[in-house]
Design an enzyme around this catalytic site. Structure first.
Site, PDB file in Angstrom:
ATOM      1  N   GLU A  80      -5.603  -3.409  -1.568  1.00 22.69           N
ATOM      2  CA  GLU A  80      -6.094  -4.619  -0.917  1.00 22.69           C
ATOM      3  C   GLU A  80      -7.226  -5.302  -1.694  1.00 22.69           C
ATOM      4  OE1 GLU A  80      -5.473  -1.723   0.415  1.00 22.69           O
ATOM      5  OE2 GLU A  80      -4.801  -1.862   2.501  1.00 22.69           O
ATOM      6  N   TRP A 132     -20.700  14.506  11.876  1.00 23.33           N
ATOM      7  CA  TRP A 132     -19.637  14.330  10.893  1.00 23.33           C
ATOM      8  C   TRP A 132     -19.811  15.295   9.739  1.00 23.33           C
ATOM      9  CZ3 TRP A 132     -18.852   8.341  10.014  1.00 23.33           C
ATOM     10  CH2 TRP A 132     -18.362   7.783  11.213  1.00 23.33           C
ATOM     11  N   THR A 159       0.872  -1.180   0.000  1.00 21.67           N
ATOM     12  CA  THR A 159       0.000   0.000   0.000  1.00 21.67           C
ATOM     13  C   THR A 159       0.906   1.226   0.000  1.00 21.67           C
ATOM     14  OG1 THR A 159      -0.066   0.100   2.391  1.00 21.67           O
ATOM     15  CG2 THR A 159      -1.791  -1.190   1.323  1.00 21.67           C
ATOM     16  N   LYS A 206     -15.055  15.767  12.779  1.00 25.75           N
ATOM     17  CA  LYS A 206     -16.129  15.649  13.765  1.00 25.75           C
ATOM     18  C   LYS A 206     -16.363  17.006  14.405  1.00 25.75           C
ATOM     19  CE  LYS A 206     -17.004  11.019  15.006  1.00 25.75           C
ATOM     20  NZ  LYS A 206     -16.598   9.830  15.741  1.00 25.75           N
TER      21      LYS A 206
HETATM   22  P1  ADP Z   1      -3.306   4.120  -0.081  1.00 29.40           P
HETATM   23  O1  ADP Z   1      -4.219   3.384   0.849  1.00 29.40           O
HETATM   24  O2  ADP Z   1      -1.922   4.092   0.368  1.00 29.40           O
HETATM   25  O3  ADP Z   1      -3.794   5.488  -0.474  1.00 29.40           O
HETATM   26  P2  ADP Z   1      -4.554   2.784  -2.273  1.00 29.40           P
HETATM   27  O4  ADP Z   1      -4.321   3.203  -3.635  1.00 29.40           O
HETATM   28  O5  ADP Z   1      -4.705   1.350  -2.004  1.00 29.40           O
HETATM   29  O6  ADP Z   1      -3.347   3.325  -1.448  1.00 29.40           O
HETATM   30  O7  ADP Z   1      -5.794   3.609  -1.747  1.00 29.40           O
HETATM   31  C1  ADP Z   1      -7.071   3.081  -1.536  1.00 29.40           C
HETATM   32  C2  ADP Z   1      -7.923   4.160  -0.990  1.00 29.40           C
HETATM   33  O8  ADP Z   1      -8.100   5.214  -1.942  1.00 29.40           O
HETATM   34  C3  ADP Z   1      -9.333   3.733  -0.658  1.00 29.40           C
HETATM   35  O9  ADP Z   1      -9.387   3.091   0.589  1.00 29.40           O
HETATM   36  C4  ADP Z   1     -10.060   5.074  -0.656  1.00 29.40           C
HETATM   37  O10 ADP Z   1      -9.874   5.782   0.553  1.00 29.40           O
HETATM   38  C5  ADP Z   1      -9.358   5.832  -1.743  1.00 29.40           C
HETATM   39  N1  ADP Z   1     -10.148   5.760  -2.972  1.00 29.40           N
HETATM   40  C6  ADP Z   1      -9.972   4.960  -4.031  1.00 29.40           C
HETATM   41  N2  ADP Z   1     -10.882   5.197  -4.986  1.00 29.40           N
HETATM   42  C7  ADP Z   1     -11.684   6.174  -4.533  1.00 29.40           C
HETATM   43  C8  ADP Z   1     -12.833   6.870  -5.046  1.00 29.40           C
HETATM   44  N3  ADP Z   1     -13.330   6.617  -6.247  1.00 29.40           N
HETATM   45  N4  ADP Z   1     -13.397   7.800  -4.264  1.00 29.40           N
HETATM   46  C9  ADP Z   1     -12.897   8.084  -3.048  1.00 29.40           C
HETATM   47  N5  ADP Z   1     -11.830   7.492  -2.512  1.00 29.40           N
HETATM   48  C10 ADP Z   1     -11.221   6.535  -3.236  1.00 29.40           C
END
Ligand code: ADP
Length: 540
Positions: free
Chosen positions: A330, A440, A185, A435
């Site tokens: 993931e 929220w 990640t 918050k």
């Molecule tokens: P990191 O967790 O290090 O940023 P990732 O690329 O695996 O790397 O990120 C996944 C995260 O990106 C998701 O859990 C979410 O928070 C965010 N994410 C991915 N796609 C979207 C989307 N279309 N809208 C909002 N958030 C998104």
């Protein structure tokens, strides 16, 4: 009763053999400073075999890890297939990680060999002495003599190494549940953690990528893969393309708006995938130097919330629909894709398209509240999203962070709601939620609303401490070049668009929103700038 069906293994060796034979004439185009460089899927099959032979000759056996430190190009694609198909494990190293993180992930995965692009040799060279398990470095598209390797590490030329190898390989039978590839990640919210994909999970995920409710890849496509191959496996596009024979266009290191516009003009891709910031940049380029991009039948946008304003501009000004999708490293990464349901038109269709998307059959989802209760799918109840399925991680490599998994579900750290017909709307990451007085406030909603102002290029919202309300939103705004707007005007603009109690009273103007290694808003750094007093804040 057992079924009477065969149990064929879903292996990447089979995928490579299929694609390089059946789709032998499909192409991989790599952009270079001299223009396009082309090879066919048949060439790719032969190069993957040569690379597998070369890695064997360097002593790679079993499930040893081979790292790649590469741009999106044909050599990286050969590694994507050769390494898993020979039974080893591909580890895509993120070239933009901080040095300590790069050292951490390469040592944690115990990479034995690293395939590096010539242009990235200086970056790798600095860290190489710290990479304890690496024995060989293979330099592609560059001169190996430029790398001063520490003792015990041999340096090879990719071209010379492959030239000496046969162009076939006796691919082993592989259990589909064994490891094929790993990706860490990007550490937006903590230390990088290793996700290990199986042959089976990649195969099933590739089928989903091609499905009509998803990216709809087909042999008629030329897909421009901008999302890096070290970021969540390029959203699965390389493997999916091989499955159906879609041609691939690889931008290599030419990711700035101007060269991207050149690639579009030269190669006329039908499809493309990238995070919102790439498209924002391209839009500014197109505004400065207009060009026709209607050859794109669609582009997929994910990784961060896609601002509705971006979707409208692309579609209404350039005739290119944006397909919004959600996923994580993931989740392989395809989690949900925002195609509106049959029959939805006009404004109703747009409302569906703004969401993070609908879950496919293989991804189960649920929302959990602070007390662990499962919430209804009523498009109102907001909780943490949990997912499960055959291409969703059930653990991290080495058992890191076990609290992210429970009862067979992955805790995503994303907060949102789900409609009765299975569309996810994310309001925040758990760590970014603001918050205020027990209620929220969605930072994503505020960002999108501020970004719908024509003078705003980017806006990031973080929570800042507040004596009375605990936290209140602070908006960091990047103004479009050649335009101007004040905090008063933006507050006025928001006044009929967000609830009064959510109206932000803290505003700051910055040159650029800090970004993570994969181009997302880096709110950790923005919060740090704020607490160190580095932001010039206007208060109302
Ligand atoms: P990191 O967790 O290090 O940023 P990732 O690329 O695996 O790397 O990120 C996944 C995260 O990106 C998701 O859990 C979410 O928070 C965010 N994410 C991915 N796609 C979207 C989307 N279309 N809208 C909002 N958030 C998104």
């Amino acid at each position: 009763m057992l079924s009477t069906m065969q149990d064929g293994q879903l292996s990447l060796a089979n995928l490579l053999e299929h694609g390089s034979r059946v789709h032998a004439t499909s192409q991989v185009t790599t952009w270079t400073d001299q223009g396009p460089r082309r090879e066919t899927y048949a060439d790719l099959g032969r190069n993957a075999a040569r690379l597998a032979n070369a890695l064997r000759s360097l002593g790679i056996t079993g499930d040893q890890r081979v790292g790649t430190f590469m741009w999106n190009n044909a050599e990286h694609l050969a590694a994507y297939f050769a390494i898993p198909a020979m039974g080893a494990v591909l580890h895509t190293l993120n070239i933009r990680l901080f040095p300590e993180q790069l050292t951490f992930v390469a040592n944690h995965a115990e990479d034995q060999v690293v395939l590096v692009d010539g242009s990235l040799v200086p970056l790798l060279a600095k860290q190489l002495p710290e990479l304890k398990t690496v024995r060989h470095v293979i330099v592609a598209n560059g001169d190996p003599a430029t790398l001063q390797a520490p003792s015990g590490v041999e340096v090879h030329s990719y071209d010379a190494l492959l030239a000496a190898q046969p162009d076939t390989f006796d691919w082993p039978e592989i259990d589909e549940r064994s490891a094929a590839a790993m990706c860490y990640t990007s550490g937006t919210t903590g230390e990088p953690k290793g996700v290990v994909y199986s042959h089976r999970s990649i195969w099933l995920h590739s089928m989903q990528v091609c499905m009509t409710d998803s990216m709809q890849l087909s042999p008629a496509d030329r897909a421009l893969v901008i999302v890096p191959m070290f970021h969540a496996m390029s959203w699965g596009m390389p493997y999916a393309a091989m499955m159906v024979g879609a041609s691939l266009i690889m931008p290599d290191r030419f990711l700035q708006p101007k060269p991207l516009a050149q690639i579009l003009a030269s190669e006329k891709p039908t499809f493309a995938g990238a995070v919102p910031t790439i498209w924002q940049g391209l839009l500014q380029q197109l505004e400065a130097e207009p060009q026709d991009i209607s050859h794109l039948r669609e582009v997929v946008v994910g990784g961060s919330a896609c601002p509705p304003a971006l979707m409208h501009t692309f579609e209404e000004r350039y005739g290119v629909p944006i397909l919004h999708a959600w996923g994580m490293t993931e989740t392989s990464p395809l989690g949900s894709v925002a195609r509106p349901p049959a029959g939805a038109t006009g404004e109703q269709a747009w409302q569906y398209r703004y969401t993070q998307g609908r879950f496919p059959a293989s991804v189960r989802a649920r929302l959990i509240d602070d007390d662990g209760n499962v919430l209804p799918w009523d498009n109102e109840s907001v909780g943490e999203l949990e997912v499960a399925g055959p291409w969703i991680a059930g653990a991290y490599h080495g058992g890191a962070d076990p609290e992210k998994f429970h009862d067979g579900w992955l805790r995503t750290g994303d907060v949102g709601k789900i409609s009765p017909d299975g569309y996810l709307t994310l309001t925040d990451r758990a760590k970014d939620v603001i918050k205020s007085g027990g209620e929220w406030i969605s930072s994503v909603d505020l960002e999108n609303t501020v970004m719908s102002h024509p003078a705003v290029a980017e806006a990031a919202v973080i929570g800042v401490p507040d004596e009375k309300w605990d936290e209140r939103p602070l908006v960091a705004v990047v103004v479009r070049e050649g335009q101007s707007v004040t905090a008063e005007e933006l507050r006025e603009f928001l006044s009929d668009k967000v609830a009064k109690w959510q109206l932000p009273e803290h505003w700051t103007f910055i040159d650029e929103v800090p970004k993570t290694s994969v181009g997302k808003f880096d709110k950790k750094r923005l919060r740090a700038f704020h607490s160190q007093g580095k932001l010039d804040v206007t208060h109302f």
